[in-house]
Design an enzyme around this catalytic site. Structure first.
Site, PDB file in Angstrom:
ATOM      1  N   GLY A  11       0.823  -1.193   0.000  1.00 28.01           N
ATOM      2  CA  GLY A  11       0.000   0.000   0.000  1.00 28.01           C
ATOM      3  C   GLY A  11       0.861   1.248   0.000  1.00 28.01           C
ATOM      4  O   GLY A  11       1.796   1.360   0.807  1.00 28.01           O
ATOM      5  N   GLY A  12       0.547   2.176  -0.895  1.00 28.44           N
ATOM      6  CA  GLY A  12       1.352   3.382  -1.023  1.00 28.44           C
ATOM      7  C   GLY A  12       0.697   4.623  -0.461  1.00 28.44           C
ATOM      8  O   GLY A  12       1.140   5.740  -0.738  1.00 28.44           O
ATOM      9  N   SER A  14      -1.048   6.941   2.949  1.00 29.52           N
ATOM     10  CA  SER A  14      -0.420   7.571   4.112  1.00 29.52           C
ATOM     11  C   SER A  14      -0.065   6.551   5.201  1.00 29.52           C
ATOM     12  O   SER A  14       1.015   6.625   5.787  1.00 29.52           O
ATOM     13  CB  SER A  14      -1.336   8.668   4.681  1.00 29.52           C
ATOM     14  N   TRP A  15      -0.948   5.590   5.466  1.00 21.94           N
ATOM     15  CA  TRP A  15      -0.666   4.628   6.526  1.00 21.94           C
ATOM     16  C   TRP A  15       0.419   3.649   6.103  1.00 21.94           C
ATOM     17  O   TRP A  15       1.287   3.285   6.889  1.00 21.94           O
ATOM     18  CB  TRP A  15      -1.957   3.912   6.924  1.00 21.94           C
ATOM     19  N   GLY A  16       0.394   3.231   4.833  1.00 21.92           N
ATOM     20  CA  GLY A  16       1.472   2.381   4.342  1.00 21.92           C
ATOM     21  C   GLY A  16       2.809   3.086   4.429  1.00 21.92           C
ATOM     22  O   GLY A  16       3.826   2.499   4.835  1.00 21.92           O
ATOM     23  N   LYS A 109      -8.495  -0.746   8.194  1.00 24.41           N
ATOM     24  CA  LYS A 109      -9.606  -0.509   9.117  1.00 24.41           C
ATOM     25  C   LYS A 109     -10.927  -0.603   8.364  1.00 24.41           C
ATOM     26  O   LYS A 109     -11.576   0.395   8.097  1.00 24.41           O
ATOM     27  CB  LYS A 109      -9.496   0.873   9.787  1.00 24.41           C
ATOM     28  N   ALA A 143      -1.256   8.538  10.771  1.00 27.76           N
ATOM     29  CA  ALA A 143      -0.043   8.537   9.961  1.00 27.76           C
ATOM     30  C   ALA A 143       0.644   9.900   9.985  1.00 27.76           C
ATOM     31  O   ALA A 143       1.879   9.989  10.019  1.00 27.76           O
ATOM     32  CB  ALA A 143      -0.388   8.143   8.531  1.00 27.76           C
ATOM     33  N   LYS A 194     -14.871   2.328  14.589  1.00 31.70           N
ATOM     34  CA  LYS A 194     -14.549   3.703  14.990  1.00 31.70           C
ATOM     35  C   LYS A 194     -14.627   4.659  13.815  1.00 31.70           C
ATOM     36  O   LYS A 194     -14.898   5.851  13.982  1.00 31.70           O
ATOM     37  CB  LYS A 194     -13.188   3.772  15.670  1.00 31.70           C
ATOM     38  N   VAL A 282      -9.405   7.694   0.783  1.00 26.12           N
ATOM     39  CA  VAL A 282     -10.555   6.841   1.042  1.00 26.12           C
ATOM     40  C   VAL A 282     -10.987   6.972   2.500  1.00 26.12           C
ATOM     41  O   VAL A 282     -10.166   6.901   3.412  1.00 26.12           O
ATOM     42  CB  VAL A 282     -10.219   5.366   0.733  1.00 26.12           C
TER      43      VAL A 282
END
Length: 333
Positions: A11-12, A14-16, A109, A143, A194, A282
């Site tokens: 995954g590219g 923010s969290w990745g 999530k 992130a 959440k 997303v």
């Protein structure tokens, strides 16, 4: 478990990007699958992701970048997925390597639309990965604050304590504190729910409700979350722990929360479609609201989830947010 495991992030976004930052501070080599070939070329030249957390500069000698998912799967023992749940299956369609012997951790999530399952269950049922090799990485942790190296906390959940510790060890740093849990189902459902409550918080803010109402909304949300998770998978858990309540609060209140942003836009008068088109990221809660509502409907427990029902009515039945939340206020205490 000796930490000679090879890690790959998928995954590219923010969290990745944040996960790769955390891992690369502790590991000499981190695999990173990104679909966007331009982003990979940019990273190799400029040392940062052009689209997300662009302030984070990477040591390129520590990264193995590829837009070929099979290449990163082959080179990794532990696969950490940070692909939005709505697009997970489309990303995995090119996979021609078995995942049966891999350790898979979800940092997603949400619910996988194709199966209606949380990510861990989906990998177990669709890819025959034993539950002992499946784990969850959850917050409270944005992130954007990882990029700023602000003190943050992660919960690493896995039925196999040794694997949970191995992942926790490679994610922790001076600004990342980690703890482990054996509640893989509960923490993953909490991470999904959440986002729905954050949309509710955003709608309320956009409609002009104040802090007093927000506190009541969150108080009811954590109790609703407990009822939901206990109904799906009952075990001894403290719903006030940071993996549940903490993650709920940061997602519902933070300026970085894309789910709260979506709700806020809708509350201010945007249509659901126009709000989602304007956002460049997303909002997992949009998909989660439908899955959670359908699950409670199936279990005939819909009356126990008035906040989820309200968000669902706004997002999918195109009901007037002002009228829906006026009714919701009568159901909260």
């Amino acid at each position: 478990m000796e930490n000679k495991l090879r890690f790959g992030v998928f995954g590219g976004g923010s969290w990745g990007t944040a996960l790769v930052k955390m891992l690369s501070e502790n590991l000499d080599n981190v695999g990173w699958y990104m679909r966007n070939e331009y982003a990979i070329r940019h990273l190799k030249k400029e040392k940062h992701n052009p689209n997300y957390l662009s302030s984070v500069e990477f040591d390129m000698d520590r990264l193995n970048l590829s837009h070929n998912i099979n290449e990163i799967v082959s080179a990794s023992d532990v696969l950490i997925f940070a692909i939005p749940s709505a697009f997970l299956e489309s990303e995995l369609k090119d996979l021609n390597i078995s995942l049966k012997d891999k350790i898979v951790f979800s940092a997603i999530k949400g619910i996988v639309p194709e199966s209606g399952e949380i990510v861990g269950e989906h990998f177990h049922d669709q890819y025959e990965i034993p539950f002992k090799n499946i784990g969850v990485i959850t917050g409270p942790c944005h992130a954007e604050e990882v990029a700023l190296e602000r003190l943050s906390y992660l919960t690493i959940a896995c039925a196999d304590e040794e694997k949970a510790k191995a992942v926790a060890d490679v994610l922790k740093s001076d600004y990342i504190r980690t703890k482990i849990s054996d509640d893989i189902i509960g923490t993953e459902y909490a991470a999904m729910l959440k986002n729905i409550y954050a949309i509710a918080s955003g709608i309320a803010h956009g409609l002009g409700y104040g802090d007093n109402f927000q506190s009541v909304l969150m108080s009811n949300a954590i109790r609703e979350m407990k009822r939901f998770i206990d109904r799906v998978y009952k075990m001894k858990r403290n719903i006030n722990n940071s993996a549940y309540l903490g993650d709920l609060l940061v997602t519902s209140y933070s300026i970085f929360s894309r789910n709260r942003m979506l709700g806020n836009m809708i509350g201010k008068g945007y249509t659901v479609k126009s709000a989602m088109m304007e956002m460049n990221m997303v909002a997992e809660g949009y998909y989660a609201a439908k899955s959670a509502h359908l699950l409670m409907d199936k279990l005939e427990k819909k009356s126990k989830t008035p906040i989820i029902n309200a968000v669902y009515d706004v997002l999918y039945k195109e009901k007037n947010p002002k009228k829906v939340f006026a009714k919701l206020t009568e159901k909260l205490d």
